[in-house]
Design a protein around this motif. Structure first.
Motif, PDB file in Angstrom:
ATOM      1  N   ASN A 194       5.884   6.930  82.504  1.00 53.47           N
ATOM      2  CA  ASN A 194       4.811   6.169  82.194  1.00 53.47           C
ATOM      3  C   ASN A 194       4.076   5.616  83.509  1.00 53.47           C
ATOM      4  OD1 ASN A 194       5.213   6.431  79.404  1.00 53.47           O
ATOM      5  ND2 ASN A 194       6.303   4.557  79.092  1.00 53.47           N
ATOM      6  N   ARG A 195       4.820   5.164  84.299  1.00 55.97           N
ATOM      7  CA  ARG A 195       4.525   4.742  85.521  1.00 55.97           C
ATOM      8  C   ARG A 195       3.557   5.925  86.223  1.00 55.97           C
ATOM      9  NH1 ARG A 195       1.634   1.818  88.315  1.00 55.97           N
ATOM     10  NH2 ARG A 195       2.215   1.142  90.505  1.00 55.97           N
TER      11      ARG A 195
ATOM     12  N   GLU B 186       0.205   6.078  84.543  1.00 56.54           N
ATOM     13  CA  GLU B 186      -0.692   4.880  85.024  1.00 56.54           C
ATOM     14  C   GLU B 186      -1.316   5.224  86.464  1.00 56.54           C
ATOM     15  OE1 GLU B 186       2.100   1.185  83.182  1.00 56.54           O
ATOM     16  OE2 GLU B 186       1.929   1.538  85.156  1.00 56.54           O
ATOM     17  N   LEU B 187      -0.548   6.233  87.148  1.00 54.46           N
ATOM     18  CA  LEU B 187      -1.132   6.672  88.438  1.00 54.46           C
ATOM     19  C   LEU B 187      -1.966   7.941  88.140  1.00 54.46           C
ATOM     20  CD1 LEU B 187       2.033   5.673  90.567  1.00 54.46           C
ATOM     21  CD2 LEU B 187      -0.116   4.572  90.458  1.00 54.46           C
ATOM     22  N   GLU B 188      -2.121   8.055  87.141  1.00 53.57           N
ATOM     23  CA  GLU B 188      -3.298   9.335  86.815  1.00 53.57           C
ATOM     24  C   GLU B 188      -2.441  10.863  87.110  1.00 53.57           C
ATOM     25  OE1 GLU B 188      -6.461   8.126  88.989  1.00 53.57           O
ATOM     26  OE2 GLU B 188      -7.660   7.617  87.311  1.00 53.57           O
TER      27      GLU B 188
ATOM     28  N   ASP C 283       1.448  13.120  85.777  1.00 56.75           N
ATOM     29  CA  ASP C 283       2.609  13.468  84.835  1.00 56.75           C
ATOM     30  C   ASP C 283       3.508  14.125  85.534  1.00 56.75           C
ATOM     31  OD1 ASP C 283       3.872  13.184  82.592  1.00 56.75           O
ATOM     32  OD2 ASP C 283       2.251  14.426  81.332  1.00 56.75           O
TER      33      ASP C 283
ATOM     34  N   ASP D  70       4.132  -2.135  95.518  1.00 57.43           N
ATOM     35  CA  ASP D  70       4.255  -1.601  94.545  1.00 57.43           C
ATOM     36  C   ASP D  70       5.354  -2.409  93.379  1.00 57.43           C
ATOM     37  OD1 ASP D  70       4.115  -0.053  92.025  1.00 57.43           O
ATOM     38  OD2 ASP D  70       4.379   1.719  93.055  1.00 57.43           O
TER      39      ASP D  70
ATOM     40  N   LYS E   2       5.412  -2.650  90.147  1.00 55.66           N
ATOM     41  CA  LYS E   2       5.740  -2.271  89.049  1.00 55.66           C
ATOM     42  C   LYS E   2       6.744  -1.251  88.943  1.00 55.66           C
ATOM     43  CE  LYS E   2       1.417  -2.630  86.403  1.00 55.66           C
ATOM     44  NZ  LYS E   2       0.473  -1.845  85.731  1.00 55.66           N
ATOM     45  N   THR E   3       6.851  -0.384  90.054  1.00 55.66           N
ATOM     46  CA  THR E   3       7.882   0.764  90.182  1.00 55.66           C
ATOM     47  C   THR E   3       9.064  -0.046  90.661  1.00 55.66           C
ATOM     48  OG1 THR E   3       5.971   2.322  91.064  1.00 55.66           O
ATOM     49  CG2 THR E   3       8.429   2.964  91.480  1.00 55.66           C
TER      50      THR E   3
END
Length: 266
Positions: free
Chosen positions: A127-128, A131-133, A135, A187, A189-190
């Motif tokens: 998912n992160r 979010e950073l475009e 996969d 960062d 979130k990570t």
């Protein structure tokens, strides 16, 4: 009653990501509801390649590109590398359940729990990436963890010693440094995801330590000496970077074992 080993094999062989995650959760639920049996007359098939999607491309460890964390590409590449480790860890946990038979039910409960937590880690990291475009599969990755699974498929004691307690335990050593670098990069979130993973991975390695000690006791082997012997037998290179002594001690390593690991760095 369906066999746990058949269910574990389905999880292991599933190639499509969402299907593997679904089967992982479904099998865990069936196990906790006592709908799966550990009775089986069939022997496990020889270890092969686990189910995985067509990407990422698998390359030699030296061929995995290294990028600076200060760039978006470098950040995404780092997250992708950890995501790949977590995907491999799902397969490793299911292979331990599938491959090793006639063991206490707690062994299977422990590794089913690990499979579910690794699946959660994978989803958080994927998912992160989204979010950073990006996969999972956008960058090449290496297959080192699974190569050691192949080498240790003949013996659960050797598997416990070398996969959770050596290769996967490296995460205990390196993740705090990555977290610090990500703090500096801003960062958060990570960072939050990696803090969850580090907490859980201490528990996973501790499970490996428990069962390694169990098998040594069953065979009347000295665990410290056996661990050192296995290190000398299977690892010819050096271990890079410092050991995280506190995390490893929480995960069940003895002082003698930590000294054996330190000797790999010289």
């Amino acid at each position: 009653m369906e066999s746990l080993f058949d269910a574990a094999q389905r999880c292991l062989n599933a190639r499509e990501i969402d299907h593997k995650l679904y089967l992982t959760n479904q099998t865990a639920q069936m196990w906790h509801q006592e709908l799966l049996s550990i009775e089986s007359r069939q022997v496990p098939e020889p270890i092969g390649e686990p189910g995985r999607p067509a990407k990422p491309e698998l390359v030699l460890p030296a061929s995995v590109p290294k990028r600076r964390l200060g760039t978006k590409t470098g950040l995404v590449s780092l997250i992708h590398a950890v995501t790949h480790i977590e995907f491999n860890a799902i397969n490793l946990a299911w292979d331990a359940v599938y491959r090793f038979r006639q063991l206490p039910a707690q062994f299977y409960s422990d590794w089913i729990r690990v499979a579910c937590e690794e699946a959660q880690h994978f989803q958080l990291l994927r998912n992160r990436l989204l979010e950073l475009e990006h996969d999972y599969g956008d960058f090449p990755a290496h297959n080192g963890l699974w190569e050691m699974a192949r080498k240790t498929a003949f013996d659960p004691m050797v598997r416990m010693a070398l996969v959770p307690r050596v290769l996967e335990a490296r995460g205990l050593d390196v993740t705090p440094g990555i977290i610090n670098r990500l703090h500096i990069a801003g960062d958060e979130k990570t960072v939050a995801i990696l803090e969850i993973i580090l907490r859980d991975e201490i528990g996973h390695v501790k499970i490996g330590s428990y069962w390694f000690q169990y098998f040594c006791n069953q065979r009347q082997l000295n665990a410290d000496r056996t661990f050192s012997d296995l290190l000398n037998q299977y690892f010819t290179g050096q271990l890079s970077g410092p050991l995280h002594y506190e995390a490893r001690q929480q995960a069940g390593f003895t002082e003698t074992e930590l000294k054996a690991l330190e000797s790999m760095k010289r």
